[in-house]
Motif scaffolding. Structure first.
Motif, PDB file in Angstrom:
ATOM      1  N   ALA A 122       0.811  -1.215   0.000  1.00 26.07           N
ATOM      2  CA  ALA A 122       0.000   0.000   0.000  1.00 26.07           C
ATOM      3  C   ALA A 122       0.847   1.270   0.000  1.00 26.07           C
ATOM      4  CB  ALA A 122      -0.951   0.004   1.206  1.00 26.07           C
ATOM      5  N   GLU A 123       2.157   1.133  -0.083  1.00 26.09           N
ATOM      6  CA  GLU A 123       3.025   2.295  -0.080  1.00 26.09           C
ATOM      7  C   GLU A 123       3.200   2.818  -1.510  1.00 26.09           C
ATOM      8  OE1 GLU A 123       3.744   3.738   2.485  1.00 26.09           O
ATOM      9  OE2 GLU A 123       4.086   2.358   4.157  1.00 26.09           O
ATOM     10  N   GLN A 124       3.588   4.084  -1.623  1.00 28.04           N
ATOM     11  CA  GLN A 124       3.721   4.728  -2.925  1.00 28.04           C
ATOM     12  C   GLN A 124       5.150   4.630  -3.469  1.00 28.04           C
ATOM     13  OE1 GLN A 124       1.005   5.937  -4.564  1.00 28.04           O
ATOM     14  NE2 GLN A 124      -0.052   4.984  -2.828  1.00 28.04           N
ATOM     15  N   PHE A 125       5.960   3.757  -2.911  1.00 29.11           N
ATOM     16  CA  PHE A 125       7.328   3.601  -3.397  1.00 29.11           C
ATOM     17  C   PHE A 125       7.637   2.121  -3.593  1.00 29.11           C
ATOM     18  CE2 PHE A 125       7.602   3.313   1.188  1.00 29.11           C
ATOM     19  CZ  PHE A 125       8.484   2.264   1.406  1.00 29.11           C
ATOM     20  N   GLU A 126       8.581   1.854  -4.459  1.00 28.15           N
ATOM     21  CA  GLU A 126       9.026   0.474  -4.671  1.00 28.15           C
ATOM     22  C   GLU A 126      10.168   0.179  -3.698  1.00 28.15           C
ATOM     23  OE1 GLU A 126       7.984  -1.924  -6.542  1.00 28.15           O
ATOM     24  OE2 GLU A 126       6.474  -0.863  -7.730  1.00 28.15           O
ATOM     25  N   ASN A 127      10.062  -0.909  -2.987  1.00 27.96           N
ATOM     26  CA  ASN A 127      11.104  -1.292  -2.026  1.00 27.96           C
ATOM     27  C   ASN A 127      12.207  -2.029  -2.777  1.00 27.96           C
ATOM     28  OD1 ASN A 127      12.412  -1.586   0.392  1.00 27.96           O
ATOM     29  ND2 ASN A 127      11.212  -3.361   1.046  1.00 27.96           N
ATOM     30  N   ASP A 128      12.928  -1.265  -3.625  1.00 28.58           N
ATOM     31  CA  ASP A 128      13.890  -1.871  -4.539  1.00 28.58           C
ATOM     32  C   ASP A 128      15.337  -1.618  -4.148  1.00 28.58           C
ATOM     33  OD1 ASP A 128      13.966   0.819  -4.992  1.00 28.58           O
ATOM     34  OD2 ASP A 128      13.350   0.726  -7.103  1.00 28.58           O
ATOM     35  N   GLY A 129      15.565  -1.074  -2.938  1.00 32.65           N
ATOM     36  CA  GLY A 129      16.925  -0.844  -2.493  1.00 32.65           C
ATOM     37  C   GLY A 129      17.531   0.455  -2.979  1.00 32.65           C
ATOM     38  N   SER A 130      16.774   1.244  -3.714  1.00 34.08           N
ATOM     39  CA  SER A 130      17.281   2.513  -4.215  1.00 34.08           C
ATOM     40  C   SER A 130      17.428   3.506  -3.070  1.00 34.08           C
ATOM     41  CB  SER A 130      16.346   3.083  -5.277  1.00 34.08           C
ATOM     42  OG  SER A 130      15.075   3.373  -4.711  1.00 34.08           O
ATOM     43  N   LEU A 131      18.168   4.593  -3.330  1.00 33.98           N
ATOM     44  CA  LEU A 131      18.392   5.597  -2.304  1.00 33.98           C
ATOM     45  C   LEU A 131      17.072   6.226  -1.855  1.00 33.98           C
ATOM     46  CD1 LEU A 131      20.275   7.375  -0.618  1.00 33.98           C
ATOM     47  CD2 LEU A 131      20.482   8.907  -2.590  1.00 33.98           C
ATOM     48  N   SER A 132      16.205   6.534  -2.821  1.00 38.48           N
ATOM     49  CA  SER A 132      14.927   7.154  -2.460  1.00 38.48           C
ATOM     50  C   SER A 132      14.082   6.220  -1.604  1.00 38.48           C
ATOM     51  CB  SER A 132      14.165   7.541  -3.735  1.00 38.48           C
ATOM     52  OG  SER A 132      13.911   6.394  -4.540  1.00 38.48           O
ATOM     53  N   ALA A 133      14.050   4.919  -1.955  1.00 37.75           N
ATOM     54  CA  ALA A 133      13.274   3.956  -1.168  1.00 37.75           C
ATOM     55  C   ALA A 133      13.829   3.833   0.241  1.00 37.75           C
ATOM     56  CB  ALA A 133      13.271   2.593  -1.852  1.00 37.75           C
ATOM     57  N   THR A 134      15.157   3.825   0.362  1.00 42.49           N
ATOM     58  CA  THR A 134      15.788   3.714   1.679  1.00 42.49           C
ATOM     59  C   THR A 134      15.442   4.907   2.551  1.00 42.49           C
ATOM     60  OG1 THR A 134      17.625   2.460   0.731  1.00 42.49           O
ATOM     61  CG2 THR A 134      17.977   3.463   2.886  1.00 42.49           C
ATOM     62  N   ILE A 135      15.485   6.117   1.960  1.00 46.52           N
ATOM     63  CA  ILE A 135      15.171   7.324   2.725  1.00 46.52           C
ATOM     64  C   ILE A 135      13.702   7.331   3.145  1.00 46.52           C
ATOM     65  CG2 ILE A 135      14.972   9.833   2.580  1.00 46.52           C
ATOM     66  CD1 ILE A 135      17.430   9.802   0.736  1.00 46.52           C
ATOM     67  N   ILE A 136      12.809   6.996   2.222  1.00 48.27           N
ATOM     68  CA  ILE A 136      11.372   7.007   2.536  1.00 48.27           C
ATOM     69  C   ILE A 136      11.051   5.972   3.609  1.00 48.27           C
ATOM     70  CG2 ILE A 136       9.076   6.558   1.613  1.00 48.27           C
ATOM     71  CD1 ILE A 136      10.087   7.672  -1.069  1.00 48.27           C
TER      72      ILE A 136
END
Length: 520
Positions: A122-136
């Motif tokens: 249900a989150e608006q980000f992909e948990n793909d290990g990217s920097l943005s995903a890690t920060i979010i």
């Protein structure tokens, strides 16, 4: 590895996944059914096949304790028992509202290290290990923990307000008192029996005097203590000789009598926050200045003068002697008798009791050391055994109270101490002391009663200092009883540690009674 797309699903096999759902009591949107529906849509869109479900219902996300499904999921991942390649979770908060955001990250790391990705559906980000995903994710984890802190503060403020208005906040009424349900206008509605709770949010609970026979017993306790100067233990013996039971249906002890003599509810005062356990952290006994109170909130059943006199006697017992005076009297007794023991101390009429020395110095052995008395033997195990014997009835009473709060019934056999729960199964509750080997390793020996054969043995394992409960083992007779005894280490392998729990929630689930509606 990125998540499968709809195109991949059309041309290749589905990726096997497990779903983890957790429902607390926060909001209906977090029901396990709603979570499973969103997860199912995500799985269908991304090409996942859900092959296993881990569900924690009615569990707080603050700690791992009590969340048996998440613990089992982590255990399966670490053991390699995973017929799935991904874990689907509704959102970051369902994984946990841990106060330390790193704890949530650690459990996800364990899964990722085993080659299993965690997806937040249900989150608006992909948990793909990217920097943005890690920060979010880090922000979401911190926000989840902060939500719990804010909610805890709001709930505490609301509870304090209700206390000052004279309403009771949880817990049994106690001997001689009863809980009365009132509406928003303070009009009486019904008396609540043990295990019953209010159903309307606008209803409140107050205390009222119980049956005249119980009120007379409470007043007798105060008269015996204040006028006749009988000790709590002597009063307990007298009440038990008359076959008078406590509100829990158990014999009186020194502790239960002391509780009646010190609780302000008997003079009509409503007191809250004596003990704190906020956010499921360490239990803290608060000083009187931190208590929240409303004096004169209920109808009293004990005269104020008797209550004040009882408190003075109790305070005088502990303030009568300074530490130096206690040790001076112990030195004089040693000079007269040539030896010391609890019995020697208690037989001298003008001496403080042995319990006074235990309470003031932590143990009799410590008091002996301070006056230079050594026996040539290590008697610390005697003090440990005494403490554990005193702890046993308290743990039993707490366990019985919780079972009854959940709607169950308990019958205690006064001879064997076995508990008969819901007339369905028998339980033996044992306190297991910690000992050390010559090499310094910790060991716990559990003796299983081969004569009584209880269906479940609840082994309360103490910590290294035998001061606090470390964990619990729920040992079914059918699996382990014939062994007669168990010798536990810190880690005992899956065969034994499968029965280990951080709390008794799993045991209480076995005793919980659920009301069933008859079919029309």
């Amino acid at each position: 590895m990125s998540a499968p797309t709809a195109r991949d699903r059309e041309t290749g096999p589905l990726t096997r996944a497990a779903q983890y759902v957790r429902m607390s009591t926060e909001h209906q949107k977090y029901s396990t059914e709603n979570q499973a529906e969103i997860i199912g849509l995500y799985a269908a869109q991304r090409g996942f096949e859900i092959v296993r479900t881990y569900a924690d219902e009615g569990k707080s996300g603050l700690r791992l304790d009590g969340r048996d499904a998440l613990k089992q999921l982590i255990a399966d991942v670490e053991a390699g028992d995973t017929p799935f390649e991904a874990i689907l979770v509704y959102d970051v908060s369902r994984w946990g509202r841990f106060q330390d955001a790193d704890q949530s990250a650690y459990y996800e790391f364990l899964c990722r290290r085993a080659g299993i990705a965690v997806h937040y559906c249900a989150e608006q980000f992909e948990n793909d290990g990217s920097l943005s995903a890690t920060i979010i994710k880090s922000m979401k984890r911190a926000m989840a923990g902060e939500y719990s802190r804010e909610l805890s503060a709001k709930v505490f403020t609301g509870q304090c307000r209700l206390i000052t208005l004279g309403f009771r906040q949880g817990g049994p009424a106690g001997f001689g008192l009863r809980r009365l349900l009132v509406d928003e206008h303070r009009q009486p509605k019904a008396e609540l029996a043990r295990g019953e709770h209010k159903s309307l949010q606008t209803d409140r609970v107050v205390l009222k005097p119980g049956p005249p026979s119980e009120i007379e017993v409470v007043q007798r306790i105060y008269r015996m203590f204040v006028v006749n100067r009988r000790s709590e233990r002597e009063i307990a013996v007298l009440l038990n000789a008359e076959n008078i039971l406590t509100d829990l249906g158990r014999p009186w002890t020194r502790g239960t009598v002391h509780q009646v003599l010190t609780n302000e509810k008997y003079i009509g005062n409503n007191v809250y926050n004596r003990v704190s356990f906020k956010l499921k952290t360490t239990r803290v006994v608060n000083p009187p200045k931190a208590w929240v109170r409303a004096d004169g909130a209920f109808e009293p059943i004990v005269d104020l003068d008797f209550f004040v006199a009882a408190q003075r006697i109790i305070e005088e017992r502990s303030r009568r002697y300074t530490d130096a005076e206690l040790l001076e009297r112990l030195t004089e007794l040693l000079a007269r008798k040539g030896c010391l023991s609890g019995l020697v101390i208690d037989e001298v009429e003008d001496m403080p009791s042995s319990s006074t020395y235990r309470n003031r110095f932590g143990s009799l052995v410590r008091a002996y050391e301070l006056v230079g008395y050594t026996t040539g033997r290590d008697f610390r195990y005697l003090e440990t055994n005494r403490v554990l014997r005193a702890l046993h009835p308290e743990v039993v009473a707490q366990t019985v109270a919780e079972i009854e709060r959940l709607g169950g019934t308990v019958r205690a056999d006064p001879v064997t101490d076995l508990l008969r729960v819901n007339d369905e199964f028998s339980v033996s509750l044992v306190i297991v002391r910690c000992s050390r080997t010559s090499g310094g390793d910790r060991r716990w020996k559990i003796r299983l009663d081969t004569g009584l054969k209880p269906d479940i043995t609840v082994a309360v394992r103490m910590d290294a200092e035998n001061a606090q409960v470390q964990d619990y083992y729920l040992l079914p007779w059918i699996d382990l009883g014939p062994l007669g005894s168990l010798r536990l280490r810190e880690d005992n392998g899956v065969f034994l540690d499968a029965y280990r729990y951080d709390g008794l929630e799993a045991f209480y689930d076995l005793t919980r009674r659920v009301r069933l509606r008859a079919a029309a």
